[in-house]
Design a protein around this motif. Structure first.
Motif, PDB file in Angstrom:
ATOM      1  N   LEU A 208       0.842  -1.188   0.000  1.00 20.14           N
ATOM      2  CA  LEU A 208       0.000   0.000   0.000  1.00 20.14           C
ATOM      3  C   LEU A 208       0.878   1.239   0.000  1.00 20.14           C
ATOM      4  CD1 LEU A 208      -2.821   1.186   0.256  1.00 20.14           C
ATOM      5  CD2 LEU A 208      -2.704   0.832   2.710  1.00 20.14           C
ATOM      6  N   GLU A 209       0.532   2.182  -0.857  1.00 16.95           N
ATOM      7  CA  GLU A 209       1.212   3.479  -0.863  1.00 16.95           C
ATOM      8  C   GLU A 209       0.177   4.581  -0.832  1.00 16.95           C
ATOM      9  OE1 GLU A 209       3.691   2.004  -4.438  1.00 16.95           O
ATOM     10  OE2 GLU A 209       4.685   3.811  -3.774  1.00 16.95           O
ATOM     11  N   ASP A 213       1.439  13.735  -3.602  1.00 16.17           N
ATOM     12  CA  ASP A 213       2.354  14.607  -4.326  1.00 16.17           C
ATOM     13  C   ASP A 213       1.677  15.344  -5.453  1.00 16.17           C
ATOM     14  OD1 ASP A 213       3.825  11.888  -6.249  1.00 16.17           O
ATOM     15  OD2 ASP A 213       1.783  12.584  -6.001  1.00 16.17           O
ATOM     16  N   GLY A 214       0.374  15.395  -5.417  1.00 22.08           N
ATOM     17  CA  GLY A 214      -0.331  16.156  -6.440  1.00 22.08           C
ATOM     18  C   GLY A 214      -0.678  15.331  -7.660  1.00 22.08           C
ATOM     19  N   ARG A 215      -0.117  14.096  -7.764  1.00 17.37           N
ATOM     20  CA  ARG A 215      -0.495  13.283  -8.907  1.00 17.37           C
ATOM     21  C   ARG A 215      -1.927  12.844  -8.712  1.00 17.37           C
ATOM     22  NH1 ARG A 215       4.425   9.242 -10.004  1.00 17.37           N
ATOM     23  NH2 ARG A 215       5.020   9.954  -7.970  1.00 17.37           N
ATOM     24  N   GLU A 248      -4.698   2.107  -8.781  1.00 14.77           N
ATOM     25  CA  GLU A 248      -4.727   3.361  -8.038  1.00 14.77           C
ATOM     26  C   GLU A 248      -6.154   3.842  -7.851  1.00 14.77           C
ATOM     27  OE1 GLU A 248      -0.411   5.215  -9.397  1.00 14.77           O
ATOM     28  OE2 GLU A 248      -2.263   6.315  -9.776  1.00 14.77           O
ATOM     29  N   PRO A 315       1.115  -4.931  -9.381  1.00 15.75           N
ATOM     30  CA  PRO A 315      -0.058  -4.100  -9.078  1.00 15.75           C
ATOM     31  C   PRO A 315      -1.293  -4.959  -8.829  1.00 15.75           C
ATOM     32  CG  PRO A 315       1.076  -3.338 -11.058  1.00 15.75           C
ATOM     33  CD  PRO A 315       1.689  -4.645 -10.698  1.00 15.75           C
ATOM     34  N   LEU A 317      -5.118  -4.901  -9.261  1.00 16.01           N
ATOM     35  CA  LEU A 317      -6.150  -4.142  -9.958  1.00 16.01           C
ATOM     36  C   LEU A 317      -7.414  -4.079  -9.103  1.00 16.01           C
ATOM     37  CD1 LEU A 317      -5.713  -5.517 -13.583  1.00 16.01           C
ATOM     38  CD2 LEU A 317      -4.632  -3.565 -12.500  1.00 16.01           C
TER      39      LEU A 317
ATOM     40  N   ALA B 121      -5.670  -8.245 -17.921  1.00 18.01           N
ATOM     41  CA  ALA B 121      -5.243  -7.598 -16.677  1.00 18.01           C
ATOM     42  C   ALA B 121      -3.817  -7.070 -16.803  1.00 18.01           C
ATOM     43  CB  ALA B 121      -5.345  -8.576 -15.514  1.00 18.01           C
ATOM     44  N   GLN B 124      -3.815  -3.869 -18.633  1.00 22.18           N
ATOM     45  CA  GLN B 124      -4.263  -2.765 -17.789  1.00 22.18           C
ATOM     46  C   GLN B 124      -3.160  -2.336 -16.830  1.00 22.18           C
ATOM     47  OE1 GLN B 124      -7.773  -4.534 -16.071  1.00 22.18           O
ATOM     48  NE2 GLN B 124      -9.098  -3.688 -17.636  1.00 22.18           N
ATOM     49  N   ARG B 125      -2.409  -3.315 -16.338  1.00 20.14           N
ATOM     50  CA  ARG B 125      -1.323  -2.957 -15.430  1.00 20.14           C
ATOM     51  C   ARG B 125      -0.276  -2.132 -16.155  1.00 20.14           C
ATOM     52  NH1 ARG B 125      -0.753  -8.612 -13.910  1.00 20.14           N
ATOM     53  NH2 ARG B 125      -2.368  -9.062 -12.413  1.00 20.14           N
ATOM     54  N   ARG B 131       0.786   5.260 -17.290  1.00 20.95           N
ATOM     55  CA  ARG B 131       0.035   6.471 -16.912  1.00 20.95           C
ATOM     56  C   ARG B 131       0.627   7.090 -15.657  1.00 20.95           C
ATOM     57  NH1 ARG B 131      -5.038   4.378 -16.549  1.00 20.95           N
ATOM     58  NH2 ARG B 131      -5.558   4.757 -18.691  1.00 20.95           N
ATOM     59  N   THR B 132       0.996   6.228 -14.714  1.00 23.68           N
ATOM     60  CA  THR B 132       1.597   6.734 -13.478  1.00 23.68           C
ATOM     61  C   THR B 132       2.920   7.414 -13.744  1.00 23.68           C
ATOM     62  OG1 THR B 132       0.555   4.955 -12.238  1.00 23.68           O
ATOM     63  CG2 THR B 132       2.389   6.083 -11.177  1.00 23.68           C
ATOM     64  N   LYS B 136       1.163  14.009 -14.545  1.00 22.54           N
ATOM     65  CA  LYS B 136       1.730  15.319 -14.225  1.00 22.54           C
ATOM     66  C   LYS B 136       1.487  15.612 -12.756  1.00 22.54           C
ATOM     67  CE  LYS B 136       0.882  17.110 -18.826  1.00 22.54           C
ATOM     68  NZ  LYS B 136       0.083  18.012 -19.637  1.00 22.54           N
ATOM     69  N   ARG B 137       2.491  16.128 -12.109  1.00 23.69           N
ATOM     70  CA  ARG B 137       2.334  16.569 -10.725  1.00 23.69           C
ATOM     71  C   ARG B 137       1.687  17.942 -10.726  1.00 23.69           C
ATOM     72  NH1 ARG B 137       5.923  14.000  -7.022  1.00 23.69           N
ATOM     73  NH2 ARG B 137       7.181  12.442  -8.074  1.00 23.69           N
ATOM     74  N   ALA B 146       4.572   4.193   2.509  1.00 25.06           N
ATOM     75  CA  ALA B 146       4.635   2.940   1.774  1.00 25.06           C
ATOM     76  C   ALA B 146       4.731   1.789   2.757  1.00 25.06           C
ATOM     77  CB  ALA B 146       5.833   2.923   0.821  1.00 25.06           C
ATOM     78  N   ALA B 147       4.137   0.674   2.343  1.00 29.51           N
ATOM     79  CA  ALA B 147       4.207  -0.540   3.151  1.00 29.51           C
ATOM     80  C   ALA B 147       4.950  -1.605   2.366  1.00 29.51           C
ATOM     81  CB  ALA B 147       2.796  -1.028   3.487  1.00 29.51           C
TER      82      ALA B 147
END
Lengths: 385, 199
Positions: A208-209, A213-215, A248, A315, A317, B121, B124-125, B131-132, B136-137, B146-147
């Motif tokens: 988990l994160e 940061d605005g993203r 996400e 990831p 989903l 799947a 999509q990943r 995309r990540t 844009k920030r 984070a874990a």
């Protein structure tokens, strides 16, 4: 060419030397301060009796030094009331004020004069070019101590009093429930509730994160949020939506309605996620402060982006999102939590029911049952009665 | 040297076109053989006369003749270069066509293989990861939580604080800016809940 080779050898020697440096000596604070410092006020109901540092190591990680610190402290209840739970705050100079940690020990039941241990195992990452710390690198302080009568002591900077209160109410609920099962000789139900004494070798885990940061995942699809309702809940989640892109979840928003006659000033929203294989996970809860008058409805929004992944890093989903009201804080300070019958009525999914009702106290009782059997469980329940 | 040398050797002797061993052997023979010596002298005389005739038969070239010869040579060179250019690309277009056809066939095969063997799947990943990466920030980077398998942590500007826990701990959200890990301490039997906060 020769000078380049010489520079490379020099950097290699420096790296090897840095990796061998013992952490406390290398990074002791200014004026020979201890690496980990505990400070409790003189009038605190708990005071340290002993403090020991375990094996402490340091290693180079890229351009930073990673230090493993292991501290074990024994605290004594120096007050006049039984302590039900305790939270200590752990802050590192380098990362304060943007980040800090805490260690909470609920379901304590420590009477005046009794001693109990608390462990703090942490890792600090400091860049090599970070300025030397002024004073101790890590400070450990008391954030909140909750007493048996649900009063508390401490600055409560981490809102830990509310969580300790919820844990204590859950603990009382579960102890009463198991005590009734014991009185009714419903051993089969006890065994089933406590996982048949089996150690959970495959705990449900996911990575988990939380990103702030605005993203944002505004380009993701809008996923409706389903709601699980407890029959006696004063506040119910009606529905909502979130932006989901792959693994996400961004900006989830849930509409809630106050069905009670009291003012609600806060609630904890629980989250359940379903992955691409149809498996449900209780992801946790997020707190929301609000002023919800009787019959009033409001939207609870979460900022930031939640990113889920499997333990191996792939990831996860998100196919479905479900929200439920985990606890409610009223304007008069009282707290509502779902009862065991509420949880039973909320869902027919056995796994989900167990996850919703898995309080710290149930986990502790399950461990006692696993190690000491039914006799140990009965003896423990008698302690509180 | 037994017998007499051949006429060819005798003809080459005056021109010094023989190996030195053979020349030495012929020299020793000619010292004692008048017949061969006479024949050698005859070959030498013939060679001299031929050279004189060749010198007399040389044609004088005028400047105009040299220019004409130069133009002819240049013309021949240009014709040769043009011919070479004509045949330069013969077969190359065919090769390019074959290579393009092969690449297109491989691309179609790759796409068909991807569509039939790679789960949706995974698509999509990958799309999500891309995309990540290119998202844009909209503000300055903040602390991140984070874990991992054995810790939960908060990181900000290169520094990090991580609270360790056993692998069997249950990790969960504990607020919009915090993570929690819950486990039973093996030594004390107490339930311990560690949390990290980002502010």
């Amino acid at each position: 060419m020769r000078s380049r080779l010489f520079r490379w050898l020099l950097s290699l020697a420096a790296t090897a030397a840095a990796s061998c440096v013992p952490a406390p000596a290398a990074v002791a604070g200014g004026n020979a301060e201890p690496v980990v410092k505990m400070s409790f006020p003189n009038d605190s109901p708990v005071l340290p009796v002993s403090f020991t540092m375990g094996s402490t190591t340091g290693r180079v990680r890229g351009t930073s030094l990673a230090m493993d610190l292991h501290a074990s402290v024994k605290l004594r209840n120096t007050g006049t009331k039984t302590i039900s739970g305790l939270t200590i705050r752990v802050s590192a100079q380098d990362i304060t004020p943007s980040g800090q940690g805490s260690v909470t020990v609920p379901s304590l039941n420590v009477r005046p004069g009794e001693v109990f241990p608390v462990r703090v195992d942490l890792e600090l990452l400091r860049p090599f070019n970070a300025p030397p710390p002024k004073g101790s690198m890590v400070q450990v302080t008391l954030d909140c101590a909750l007493f048996e009568d649900l009063t508390a002591y401490g600055p409560d900077r981490l809102n830990s009093r509310h969580m300790l209160t919820v844990y204590e109410l859950q603990a009382r609920r579960d102890r009463q429930y198991f005590a009734k099962l014991v009185q009714g000789n419903r051993w089969a139900d006890i065994r089933e509730e406590l996982n048949f004494g089996l150690e959970d070798l495959t705990p449900v885990q996911f990575g988990l994160e939380l990103l702030h940061d605005g993203r944002h995942t505004a380009s993701g699809k809008a996923l409706p949020i389903h709601a699980v309702t407890f029959p006696s809940a004063p506040v119910t989640a009606v529905g909502g939506a979130a932006h989901v892109a792959g693994n996400e979840v961004g900006a989830p928003e849930v509409q809630v309605r106050n069905g009670s006659k009291k003012l609600v000033r806060g609630l904890d929203m629980g989250w359940i996620i379903r992955d691409e294989h149809g498996r449900d996970y209780v992801a946790g809860s997020t707190a929301a402060e609000l002023q919800l008058a009787p019959v009033q409805a409001e939207s609870v929004k979460e900022s930031g982006t939640f990113r889920f992944s499997r333990p191996q890093g792939q990831p996860m989903l998100i196919e479905e999102l479900t929200a439920y009201v985990n606890d409610v804080q009223f304007g008069d300070g009282s707290v509502w939590i779902p009862s065991r019958s509420d949880i039973k009525a909320a869902t027919s999914d056995v796994y989900l029911r167990r996850a919703l009702g898995a309080s710290p106290e149930q986990q502790r009782l399950a461990e006692i049952y696993r190690k000491r059997g039914i006799e140990g469980l009965v003896e423990e329940l008698k302690r509180f009665n | 040297m037994r017998g007499h040398p051949g006429r060819g050797e005798l003809a080459l002797y005056p021109r010094r076109d023989l190996a030195w061993r053979r020349r030495f052997a012929l020299w020793r023979h000619l010292r004692g053989c008048a017949t061969c010596r006479a024949e050698t002298a005859g070959f030498e005389r013939s060679a001299r006369e031929t050279k004189d005739l060749a010198g007399k038969a040389s044609l004088p070239f005028s400047e105009a003749d040299w220019q004409h010869l130069e133009r002819e040579m240049l013309g021949n060179i240009k014709v040769g270069v043009a011919a070479a250019r004509c045949i330069e690309n013969v077969g190359r277009g065919r090769f390019a066509f074959r290579t393009g056809y092969l690449l297109a066939a491989l691309a179609v095969l790759f796409v068909l293989g991807w569509m039939t063997h790679i789960p949706l799947a995974t698509d999509q990943r990958i799309v999500g990861a891309i995309r990540t990466a290119f998202a844009k920030r909209s503000g300055p980077p903040g602390p991140e939580l984070a874990a991992t398998g054995d810790s939960i942590g908060v990181e900000s500007q290169g520094t990090a604080l991580r609270l360790m826990h056993p692998r069997a701990a249950a990790v969960s959200l504990a607020g919009s800016s915090s993570l929690a890990a819950r486990y039973v301490d093996e030594d004390s039997g107490q339930v311990t809940i560690t949390k990290v906060y980002a502010q």
